[in-house]
Design a protein around this motif. Structure first.
Motif, short mmCIF file in Angstrom:
data_model
loop_
_atom_site.label_atom_id
_atom_site.label_comp_id
_atom_site.label_asym_id
_atom_site.label_seq_id
_atom_site.Cartn_x
_atom_site.Cartn_y
_atom_site.Cartn_z
N PRO A 95 0.82 -1.22 0.00
CA PRO A 95 0.00 0.00 0.00
C PRO A 95 0.85 1.27 0.00
O PRO A 95 0.48 2.27 -0.62
CB PRO A 95 -0.82 -0.10 1.29
CG PRO A 95 -0.79 -1.53 1.67
CD PRO A 95 0.47 -2.09 1.14
N TRP A 96 1.97 1.23 0.67
CA TRP A 96 2.84 2.40 0.71
C TRP A 96 3.51 2.61 -0.65
O TRP A 96 3.75 3.76 -1.04
CB TRP A 96 3.88 2.24 1.81
CG TRP A 96 3.25 2.19 3.16
CD1 TRP A 96 2.98 1.07 3.91
CD2 TRP A 96 2.75 3.29 3.91
NE1 TRP A 96 2.35 1.42 5.06
CE2 TRP A 96 2.20 2.78 5.10
CE3 TRP A 96 2.71 4.67 3.69
CZ2 TRP A 96 1.62 3.60 6.06
CZ3 TRP A 96 2.14 5.47 4.66
CH2 TRP A 96 1.61 4.94 5.82
N LEU A 97 3.81 1.52 -1.36
CA LEU A 97 4.37 1.66 -2.70
C LEU A 97 3.34 2.28 -3.65
O LEU A 97 3.68 3.15 -4.46
CB LEU A 97 4.84 0.30 -3.23
CG LEU A 97 6.08 -0.27 -2.55
CD1 LEU A 97 6.28 -1.73 -2.93
CD2 LEU A 97 7.31 0.56 -2.90
N TRP A 98 2.08 1.85 -3.54
CA TRP A 98 1.04 2.47 -4.36
C TRP A 98 0.82 3.92 -3.94
O TRP A 98 0.47 4.76 -4.78
CB TRP A 98 -0.26 1.67 -4.31
CG TRP A 98 -0.17 0.44 -5.17
CD1 TRP A 98 -0.20 -0.85 -4.75
CD2 TRP A 98 -0.02 0.39 -6.59
NE1 TRP A 98 -0.08 -1.71 -5.82
CE2 TRP A 98 0.03 -0.97 -6.97
CE3 TRP A 98 0.07 1.36 -7.58
CZ2 TRP A 98 0.17 -1.38 -8.29
CZ3 TRP A 98 0.22 0.94 -8.90
CH2 TRP A 98 0.26 -0.40 -9.24
N GLY A 99 1.06 4.22 -2.69
CA GLY A 99 1.01 5.62 -2.24
C GLY A 99 2.07 6.45 -2.91
O GLY A 99 1.85 7.62 -3.26
N ARG A 100 3.24 5.85 -3.11
CA ARG A 100 4.30 6.55 -3.84
C ARG A 100 3.88 6.80 -5.29
O ARG A 100 4.12 7.87 -5.83
CB ARG A 100 5.61 5.76 -3.81
CG ARG A 100 6.43 5.98 -2.55
CD ARG A 100 7.84 5.43 -2.69
NE ARG A 100 8.53 5.91 -3.87
CZ ARG A 100 9.14 7.09 -3.99
NH1 ARG A 100 9.13 7.95 -2.99
NH2 ARG A 100 9.75 7.43 -5.10
N VAL A 101 3.26 5.81 -5.92
CA VAL A 101 2.81 5.97 -7.30
C VAL A 101 1.79 7.11 -7.39
O VAL A 101 1.86 7.96 -8.28
CB VAL A 101 2.22 4.65 -7.85
CG1 VAL A 101 1.59 4.86 -9.21
CG2 VAL A 101 3.30 3.57 -7.92
N ALA A 102 0.84 7.14 -6.46
CA ALA A 102 -0.15 8.22 -6.44
C ALA A 102 0.54 9.57 -6.22
O ALA A 102 0.19 10.58 -6.86
CB ALA A 102 -1.18 7.98 -5.34
N GLY A 103 1.53 9.60 -5.35
CA GLY A 103 2.28 10.83 -5.12
C GLY A 103 3.05 11.27 -6.35
O GLY A 103 3.14 12.47 -6.64
N ASP A 104 3.57 10.30 -7.10
CA ASP A 104 4.26 10.64 -8.35
C ASP A 104 3.29 11.29 -9.34
O ASP A 104 3.65 12.23 -10.05
CB ASP A 104 4.87 9.39 -8.99
CG ASP A 104 6.01 8.81 -8.17
OD1 ASP A 104 6.60 9.54 -7.35
OD2 ASP A 104 6.31 7.62 -8.34
N ALA A 105 2.05 10.79 -9.39
CA ALA A 105 1.04 11.38 -10.27
C ALA A 105 0.77 12.82 -9.86
O ALA A 105 0.64 13.72 -10.71
CB ALA A 105 -0.24 10.55 -10.24
N ILE A 106 0.70 13.07 -8.56
CA ILE A 106 0.49 14.44 -8.07
C ILE A 106 1.68 15.31 -8.44
O ILE A 106 1.52 16.44 -8.93
CB ILE A 106 0.24 14.45 -6.55
CG1 ILE A 106 -1.08 13.75 -6.23
CG2 ILE A 106 0.26 15.87 -6.00
CD1 ILE A 106 -1.28 13.46 -4.76
N ASP A 107 2.91 14.79 -8.23
CA ASP A 107 4.11 15.55 -8.57
C ASP A 107 4.13 15.90 -10.05
O ASP A 107 4.47 17.03 -10.44
CB ASP A 107 5.37 14.76 -8.21
CG ASP A 107 5.54 14.56 -6.72
OD1 ASP A 107 4.90 15.29 -5.94
OD2 ASP A 107 6.32 13.66 -6.34
N LEU A 108 3.77 14.94 -10.91
CA LEU A 108 3.76 15.19 -12.35
C LEU A 108 2.70 16.23 -12.72
O LEU A 108 2.92 17.05 -13.62
CB LEU A 108 3.55 13.89 -13.12
CG LEU A 108 4.75 12.95 -13.14
CD1 LEU A 108 4.36 11.59 -13.71
CD2 LEU A 108 5.90 13.55 -13.94
N SER A 109 1.57 16.19 -12.04
CA SER A 109 0.53 17.19 -12.34
C SER A 109 0.98 18.59 -11.91
O SER A 109 0.70 19.57 -12.60
CB SER A 109 -0.80 16.81 -11.71
OG SER A 109 -0.73 16.86 -10.32
#
Length: 184
Positions: free
Chosen positions: A63-77
């Motif tokens: 779940p924390w790894l998927w949290g990183r992926v979601a955070g990457d999406a926010i960073d890219l936006s």
């Protein structure tokens, strides 16, 4: 890379990025052309820090790894919002930051979606083990599930050792290494 070391490495990366974003938010904003948005960068840093600490401290890391992926999406936006602010001074930093986040995103997706080890029935032809094909024997698992712990392990005869390994294998639901079918 080892499947257990990658999440830990990503955890330390998150902690480092989080502390950097929390500490140097104004400077990051200046480099990326986001003046006046230090609060956003600090919020992103706090998210990175929490995710990193979760990866380093929790036994279930997916779940924390998927949290990183979601955070990457926010960073890219957030980086995407800077595309229309083209100044020569900040465009190189924006490009470098975007490439870095895209690269890290690929690593995060890989780590989060890595298959778990699981046992698959092979319709009566023995078991096919989805995961590492190395033998688990000799790894101490038999001792962990109730083998004699008084230090007499070196003195056991081979038949007794084999019997205990079979019992441990059965209790843990592990495949018999002699009957494994390699993955295709």
């Amino acid at each position: 890379m080892d499947a257990h070391r990658l999440p830990k490495g990503l955890g330390w990366l998150s902690v480092g990025l989080g502390l950097t974003e929390l500490t140097f938010a104004e400077g990051i904003c200046r480099l990326l052309g986001l003046k006046g948005h230090a609060g956003v960068v600090r919020a992103l840093g706090a998210r990175e820090l929490v995710t990193g600490l979760g990866l380093l401290s929790q036994p279930e890391r997916r779940p924390w790894l998927w949290g990183r992926v979601a955070g990457d999406a926010i960073d890219l936006s957030v980086l995407g919002t800077t595309l229309n602010r083209s100044t020569a001074a900040t465009s190189a930093w924006r490009f470098a930051a975007t490439v870095a986040v895209l690269g890290i995103t690929l690593i995060d997706v890989y780590a989060a979606s890595a298959p778990r080890i699981r046992r698959v029935s092979n319709s009566g032809k023995g078991d096919r083990w989805e995961g590492p094909l190395e033998s688990w024997r000799g790894s101490g698992l038999a001792e962990d599930v109730g083998a004699n712990a008084n230090g007499a392990g070196a003195e056991w005869d081979e038949a007794k050792r084999h019997q205990m390994m079979q019992e441990a294998q059965s209790r843990l639901g592990l495949p018999d290494p002699e009957n494994l079918t390699p993955r295709r």
